[in-house]
Write an enzyme that holds these catalytic residues in place. Structure first.
Site, mmCIF file in Angstrom:
data_model
loop_
_atom_site.group_PDB
_atom_site.id
_atom_site.type_symbol
_atom_site.label_atom_id
_atom_site.label_comp_id
_atom_site.label_asym_id
_atom_site.label_seq_id
_atom_site.Cartn_x
_atom_site.Cartn_y
_atom_site.Cartn_z
ATOM 1 N N THR A 37 3.111 33.876 -47.579
ATOM 2 C CA THR A 37 4.012 33.124 -46.701
ATOM 3 C C THR A 37 3.299 31.830 -46.294
ATOM 4 O O THR A 37 3.379 30.838 -47.010
ATOM 5 C CB THR A 37 4.439 33.955 -45.484
ATOM 6 O OG1 THR A 37 3.274 34.518 -44.852
ATOM 7 C CG2 THR A 37 5.372 35.078 -45.882
ATOM 8 N N THR B 140 11.112 26.709 -39.743
ATOM 9 C CA THR B 140 11.623 25.527 -40.431
ATOM 10 C C THR B 140 10.660 25.023 -41.493
ATOM 11 O O THR B 140 10.996 24.125 -42.221
ATOM 12 C CB THR B 140 11.898 24.417 -39.421
ATOM 13 O OG1 THR B 140 10.710 24.148 -38.669
ATOM 14 C CG2 THR B 140 13.020 24.811 -38.491
ATOM 15 N N ASN C 175 2.627 27.279 -36.394
ATOM 16 C CA ASN C 175 3.428 28.292 -35.722
ATOM 17 C C ASN C 175 4.494 27.722 -34.818
ATOM 18 O O ASN C 175 5.423 28.425 -34.409
ATOM 19 C CB ASN C 175 2.512 29.256 -34.968
ATOM 20 C CG ASN C 175 1.845 30.230 -35.912
ATOM 21 O OD1 ASN C 175 2.458 31.192 -36.379
ATOM 22 N ND2 ASN C 175 0.586 29.985 -36.242
ATOM 23 N N THR D 79 -2.383 42.287 -39.548
ATOM 24 C CA THR D 79 -1.003 41.908 -39.854
ATOM 25 C C THR D 79 -0.987 41.338 -41.240
ATOM 26 O O THR D 79 -1.391 40.223 -41.474
ATOM 27 C CB THR D 79 -0.452 40.915 -38.833
ATOM 28 O OG1 THR D 79 0.860 40.589 -39.231
ATOM 29 C CG2 THR D 79 -1.270 39.697 -38.691
ATOM 30 N N LYS E 42 -1.769 39.600 -48.674
ATOM 31 C CA LYS E 42 -1.327 38.379 -48.022
ATOM 32 C C LYS E 42 -1.570 38.523 -46.538
ATOM 33 O O LYS E 42 -1.541 39.625 -45.972
ATOM 34 C CB LYS E 42 0.143 38.080 -48.319
ATOM 35 C CG LYS E 42 1.166 39.040 -47.735
ATOM 36 C CD LYS E 42 1.530 38.864 -46.270
ATOM 37 C CE LYS E 42 1.953 37.452 -45.963
ATOM 38 N NZ LYS E 42 2.273 37.357 -44.472
ATOM 39 N N GLU F 201 -4.266 30.734 -40.293
ATOM 40 C CA GLU F 201 -3.459 29.517 -40.253
ATOM 41 C C GLU F 201 -4.214 28.374 -39.570
ATOM 42 O O GLU F 201 -4.581 28.455 -38.406
ATOM 43 C CB GLU F 201 -2.145 29.808 -39.529
ATOM 44 C CG GLU F 201 -1.230 30.668 -40.376
ATOM 45 C CD GLU F 201 -0.052 31.239 -39.623
ATOM 46 O OE1 GLU F 201 0.921 31.617 -40.291
ATOM 47 O OE2 GLU F 201 -0.115 31.323 -38.384
#
Length: 411
Positions: A161, A411, A406, A198, A187, A284
């Site tokens: 993702t 979007t 985040n 997670t 992932k 991230e």
């Protein structure tokens, strides 16, 4: 090819289809917005039913794929395929979400001509949105027609993702005079915390393993690897690791009493740890991996709690991002971790630079400590000096980019 030790070797360009009898494929179905911009439907397939094990999120809110996969595994302990989609988590989607997860099983079973109860289902992406089942169905049919022993890399790509890099590995080991291969893909980048972490993880092996032993091994290894990483302190609704063993290597049945069981366990742990560290490193917006090594604890649980709290602390993570040798933040994290701590006995190092002894700051070379914080990975070493137990946890720094990613995830 790289040797881990005399028994285990890392294979070049390995992935989930490296073990004998496994195939995979991935396609672009346009799940998130209808545009076929990335691979988002994938199938992992074993030529014969494989003994399987699973570990799942500890979040009380569990996505439909988790419930469906758990039920299937509980029935027979076997899986022959796993179908995965990215772009939509199929979580918090009520009864329709459960029906959709079951439909993914049935569509995959029809395309492959196998038992739907031997198909695992996994989803990752946005929570609270129903799956676009027409696109999913078309993607499943196309992926089933493209299955290949060379499809492992595409599978690893399709499950991503916000991940920046694919995460995959394969190792080989000698068991019973046979070459056994263990491989994996995972992932995970955000919403990562050590409660099953997670993430999605898929591990394959051609070893022949007793099902109960396989489940126990996966749980044991998970607690030392995937459950010792954190990115942001949030535990997802969709976390799952599945382990499939199809026995096609031809070894004798592996159980804990087998003389080569420790070799299998070491190889499995190596694969899981590699994937876990790759997830932490790819947090991230992250720029550096953080490794917290805690020794001298009264119990292993204490050591684990202290290490996890260090790598999970937002203040520690931001100090790493800014290369600020603020060792007091480590002391704070240790003190609130729940581990037994005597503050007058704690020694702390940033890399090779000792910054505190017996709970007090030392006169140290600030520039040298800063250089240690600019390395990748950044290594913190803490000796609690109250026992003989140790543990290591993994995390990443916290950057401006994390907020940017985040703040606009949907979007």
């Amino acid at each position: 090819m790289q040797k881990v030790n005399s028994k285990i070797q890392v294979l070049d360009n390995g992935g989930v289809t490296t073990p004998a009898g496994f195939k995979a494929a991935a396609v672009s179905a346009g799940i998130k917005n209808g545009r076929k911009e990335k691979k988002d439907v994938a199938i992992l397939y074993s030529e014969i039913p494989a003994v399987a094990a699973g570990v799942y999120t500890t979040n009380a809110v569990q996505a439909a794929p988790i419930l469906v996969t758990k039920q299937s595994l509980e029935q027979s302990g076997l899986l022959q395929a796993v179908v995965v989609n990215s772009g939509n988590a199929n979580a918090c989607t009520g009864q329709q979400g459960l029906l959709d997860a079951q439909a993914m099983q049935e569509l995959t079973a029809k395309a492959l001509g196998i038992d739907p109860n031997q198909i695992g289902v996994a989803s990752t992406g946005v929570i609270g949105v129903l799956l676009p089942m027409t696109r999913i169905g078309a993607g499943i049919e196309e992926a089933a027609n493209r299955l290949s022993p060379d499809g492992g890399a595409d599978f690893a790509e399709a499950i991503m993702t916000t991940d920046l890099v694919k995460k995959e590995i394969a190792v080989s080991a000698e068991i019973d005079g046979k070459t056994v291969t263990i491989a994996g893909a995972a992932k995970g980048s955000g919403m990562i915390h050590p409660n099953m972490a997670t993430m999605l993880g898929f591990i394959t092996t051609d070893a022949k393993v007793e099902q109960a032993a396989l489940q126990a091994a996966l749980k044991q290894v998970t607690n030392k690897t995937f459950n010792r990483i954190t990115v942001d302190g949030d535990t997802s609704t969709n976390d799952m690791v599945l382990l499939l063993a199809n026995g096609m290597a031809g070894n004798d049945l592996l159980t804990p009493s087998h003389q080569d069981w420790p070799i299998f366990l070491d190889a499995l742990e190596y694969v899981a740890l590699h994937l876990a560290k790759a997830i932490a490193r790819d947090g991230e917006g992250a720029t550096r991996l953080i490794v917290a090594q805690v020794t001298g604890a009264q119990t292993e649980k204490d050591a684990e709690q202290a290490a996890k709290t260090i790598v999970g602390s937002s203040l520690v993570k931001t100090a790493v991002f800014g290369a600020d040798a603020n060792w007091g933040r480590l002391m704070m994290a240790i003190g609130r971790s729940g581990a037994y701590v005597d503050p007058n006995k704690v020694d702390i190092w940033i890399g090779d630079v000792q910054v505190a002894a017996e709970g007090m700051g030392l006169s140290y070379d600030e520039a040298a400590a800063t250089r240690e914080l600019e390395k990748d990975p950044v290594i913190f070493k803490v000796n609690l000096n109250v026992g003989s137990c140790s543990a290591t946890a993994y995390g990443c720094d916290l950057t401006y980019e994390y907020v940017k990613i985040n703040g606009s995830y949907r979007t």
